[in-house]
Design a protein around this motif. Structure first.
Motif, PDB file in Angstrom:
ATOM      1  N   GLU A  82     -23.416  32.490   7.275  1.00  0.00           N
ATOM      2  CA  GLU A  82     -24.385  33.228   6.466  1.00  0.00           C
ATOM      3  C   GLU A  82     -25.031  34.331   7.278  1.00  0.00           C
ATOM      4  O   GLU A  82     -25.259  35.431   6.778  1.00  0.00           O
ATOM      5  CB  GLU A  82     -25.445  32.270   5.922  1.00  0.00           C
ATOM      6  CG  GLU A  82     -24.856  31.352   4.876  1.00  0.00           C
ATOM      7  CD  GLU A  82     -25.902  30.601   4.091  1.00  0.00           C
ATOM      8  OE1 GLU A  82     -26.996  30.387   4.652  1.00  0.00           O
ATOM      9  OE2 GLU A  82     -25.617  30.227   2.945  1.00  0.00           O
ATOM     10  N   ALA A  83     -25.325  34.029   8.529  1.00  0.00           N
ATOM     11  CA  ALA A  83     -25.922  35.055   9.380  1.00  0.00           C
ATOM     12  C   ALA A  83     -25.009  36.265   9.451  1.00  0.00           C
ATOM     13  O   ALA A  83     -25.477  37.405   9.396  1.00  0.00           O
ATOM     14  CB  ALA A  83     -26.175  34.488  10.770  1.00  0.00           C
ATOM     15  N   CYS A  84     -23.727  36.018   9.562  1.00  0.00           N
ATOM     16  CA  CYS A  84     -22.780  37.135   9.643  1.00  0.00           C
ATOM     17  C   CYS A  84     -22.725  37.907   8.327  1.00  0.00           C
ATOM     18  O   CYS A  84     -22.799  39.132   8.319  1.00  0.00           O
ATOM     19  CB  CYS A  84     -21.383  36.627   9.973  1.00  0.00           C
ATOM     20  SG  CYS A  84     -21.227  35.996  11.626  1.00  0.00           S
ATOM     21  N   TRP A  85     -22.593  37.185   7.226  1.00  0.00           N
ATOM     22  CA  TRP A  85     -22.492  37.870   5.936  1.00  0.00           C
ATOM     23  C   TRP A  85     -23.729  38.710   5.685  1.00  0.00           C
ATOM     24  O   TRP A  85     -23.651  39.779   5.098  1.00  0.00           O
ATOM     25  CB  TRP A  85     -22.373  36.858   4.802  1.00  0.00           C
ATOM     26  CG  TRP A  85     -21.177  35.986   4.899  1.00  0.00           C
ATOM     27  CD1 TRP A  85     -20.060  36.230   5.652  1.00  0.00           C
ATOM     28  CD2 TRP A  85     -20.971  34.728   4.252  1.00  0.00           C
ATOM     29  NE1 TRP A  85     -19.179  35.199   5.498  1.00  0.00           N
ATOM     30  CE2 TRP A  85     -19.702  34.273   4.653  1.00  0.00           C
ATOM     31  CE3 TRP A  85     -21.729  33.966   3.368  1.00  0.00           C
ATOM     32  CZ2 TRP A  85     -19.178  33.071   4.198  1.00  0.00           C
ATOM     33  CZ3 TRP A  85     -21.199  32.789   2.921  1.00  0.00           C
ATOM     34  CH2 TRP A  85     -19.931  32.333   3.328  1.00  0.00           C
ATOM     35  N   ALA A  92     -21.014  41.514   7.618  1.00  0.00           N
ATOM     36  CA  ALA A  92     -19.703  41.279   8.214  1.00  0.00           C
ATOM     37  C   ALA A  92     -18.723  40.846   7.136  1.00  0.00           C
ATOM     38  O   ALA A  92     -19.085  40.129   6.217  1.00  0.00           O
ATOM     39  CB  ALA A  92     -19.797  40.202   9.284  1.00  0.00           C
TER      40      ALA A  92
END
Ligand SMILES: Nc1ncnc2c1ncn2[C@@H]1O[C@H](COP(=O)(O)OP(=O)(O)O)[C@@H](O)[C@H]1O
Ligand SMILES: [Mg+2]
Lengths: 258, 301
Positions: B180-183, B187
């Motif tokens: 989730e942090a990436c999305w 990303a």
């Protein structure tokens, strides 16, 4: 106030369903640019859901249906020419549990830049500068400048949460959404994050979900009260707490719902 | 005050009975642990003792002589390495990439769940069934004949579902919050997989693959039906004795042959063959564990 600040987030007739369950009901909201807006309400009333609409991350679940209109800075984010990637780049999100990536502090801060640029466009110097700038803005530089290669997941929770904010800044977001950013932190950490919010205010639109009413009172300029998926009241924080217009708001701030 | 301070902290019958249960439980669990370990050690000790007269490096490097009644096991040893290596070279990339797709890209719908269920069930199919499939598919239908290729592909089919399942498990153990942090910084899935998911699951993925080495090395039926032979003349110590379209010898098959099909084999030879097979598996597993520990220590969250 003579000139009203420009609007940052507006929604009209926003409805959202998780499968058959309607989590947001006809939400109309106007969030102003450059101030801190808090979102309060009993747990399960849809605060997180509303927040996640603003960067369309709810759509990651296949079973979510959204209707209505959401405009960020006047642009409808459901327009066909909107790229989710660019949208999420300009709308940063901070979570309840600090979620730094399991890589070094430095890499966490430049993660977003690396994702949105070709390798060749990024010089080491530019990255270094971005890291120093973001960490300075979030008040981490002094503590972490000698530990940039340490694992971010090994930091104290408060530092982790600040780092999660810091990693949004190099992407130059317009809006920062925070979902109960202090609920995993102690009093000290909470205060530090609130101070950080004040420092960032003005340049970014900050929307913070909290179920801590004292925090909403302390830290926000405007406050939105939600109940069972509906927006009940939205006004200046002092007004909402001192002379709520809606009796349900009054009941909530007097502590009648959990 | 409703309790007498003099006897307040002394043992009551209830406490004594709890202690008895505690002791009984401990002994039962310890007994079961022993029941598991003791036979293993006995088997190992017995094997090594009986194998002792033949055990030496020369035994591995020598070729069998006098109708396999004496000599070493080199052709079988190399054959096993061939089969294991080729089969995993086929099944590991396919299995890992398929698992990444299923876990990271595919929607979590009924089709995905049925595939998952099928994979888990396929992992439990008896090897003789894979053997028959390999015989039909590779030896006859694909016209590879009885060959290293057919046998390796059969082993690959056999190990594939387990690799898919273990890889999925490794991928699923990477916390969702990282993704989730990436999305949330925009990303793409591939960027997320590259930067976060794979580096954090690689130890689990590799362990799953390496554990299949022992399975591929140990199975007899799939290769017996598709490409392993009783005997093949090979130069002592030759590292590349086989062509892919030829049949080869293999340790598991060789062990079966000399223990049941050839009369008058020197007594310690089957035992020594078993010890070598076991040793090979142990070495590979030890390597897997070392790799896992090493990768674990590099990741901390
Ligand atoms: N992923 C989801 N799937 C199904 N229902 C959900 C999901 N997330 C939240 N909900 C439901 O939507 C309602 C609002 O949830 P949420 O927005 O998380 O509330 P809050 O953040 O105000 O506590 C709750 O009733 C919750 O059960
Ligand atoms: Mg919430």
């Amino acid at each position: 106030m003579s000139d009203t600040p420009p609007l940052s987030i507006t929604t009209r007739k926003l409805n959202l369903w998780y499968a058959k369950f309607q989590a947001l009901i006809n939400v109309d909201v106007d969030i102003k640019h450059g101030i801190i807006t808090s979102l309060i309400g009993p747990s399960g009333c849809g605060k997180t859901t509303l927040l996640r609409c603003f960067n369309r991350v709810n759509e990651r679940y296949g079973y979510v249906t959204t209707t209505g209109e959401i405009k960020l800075l006047g642009k409808n984010i459901y327009d066909p020419d909107v790229s989710l990637i660019e949208l999420r780049k300009s709308v940063g999100m901070v979570f309840q549990r600090p979620n730094p990536l399991p890589i070094s502090v430095y890499e966490n801060v430049v993660f977003g830049m690396k994702i949105h640029h070709e390798r060749s466009q990024l010089t080491r110097a530019a990255l270094d500068e971005a890291v120093e700038k973001a960490l300075t803005e979030t008040g981490l530089w002094k503590d972490l400048k000698d530990r940039l290669d340490h694992r971010a997941t090994a930091l104290q929770l408060e530092q982790q949460q600040k780092l999660c904010i810091a990693r949004l800044l190099p992407l130059k977001p317009e809006i920062i959404l925070m979902d109960e950013p202090c609920s995993a932190l102690d009093v000290e950490g909470t205060r530090a994050i609130e101070e950080l919010m004040f420092a960032l205010k003005g340049r970014y639109t900050i929307v913070i979900v909290t179920h801590n009413m004292a925090q909403a009172r302390r830290a926000s300029d405007e406050c939105i009260f939600m109940l069972l998926g509906e927006l009940i009241e939205h006004s200046r924080t002092e007004d909402l707490f001192l002379k709520p217009r809606n009796p349900k708001t009054a009941e909530y701030i007097e502590g009648r719902y959990g | 005050m409703n309790r007498d301070p003099k006897t307040m902290f002394t043992e009551t019958p209830l406490v004594r009975s709890k202690f008895r249960q505690e002791a009984a439980a401990k002994w039962i669990f310890a007994g079961m642990a022993a029941a598991m370990i003791v036979p293993l050690l006995l088997i190992l000790g017995y094997l090594v003792e009986r194998a002792w007269p033949s055990l030496s490096l020369g035994f591995i490097l020598d070729v069998p002589i006098r109708g396999m009644k004496e000599g070493g096991i080199w052709p079988a040893f190399v054959g096993t390495i061939y089969l294991v290596f080729i089969s995993l070279a086929v099944s590991a990339p396919i299995g890992i990439l398929a698992a990444v797709y299923l876990n990271e890209y595919a929607k979590d719908n009924w089709l995905n769940r049925i595939i998952n269920l099928a994979v888990i069930n396929l992992a439990g199919v008896p090897s003789i069934v894979h053997a028959l499939f390999g015989l039909g598919a590779f030896v006859y239908a694909a016209k590879f004949g009885y060959s290293i290729i057919s046998a390796s592909l059969t082993l690959a089919i056999m190990t594939l579902p387990v690799i898919v399942a273990s890889t999925r498990e490794a991928l699923a153990s990477v916390p969702r919050s990282f993704r989730e942090a990436c999305w949330n910084v925009g990303a793409t899935r591939w960027q997320t997989i590259q930067a976060i998911v794979l580096p954090n699951s690689i130890s689990g993925i590799l362990t799953g693959v390496i554990l299949q080495v022992s399975r591929a090395a140990g199975e007899t039926a799939p290769i017996m039906f598709t490409g392993a032979v009783f005997f093949k003349a090979v130069q002592k110590g030759d590292l590349f004795p086989y062509q892919l379209h030829e049949q080869c010898m293999a340790l598991s098959m060789h062990l079966y042959t000399i223990s049941t099909q050839v009369p008058g084999v020197k007594e310690s030879i089957p035992f020594a063959t078993a010890v070598v097979l076991l040793g090979l598996v142990l070495v590979v597993n030890a390597a897997a564990i070392t790799l896992r520990v090493w990768l674990r220590n590099r990741k901390k969250w």
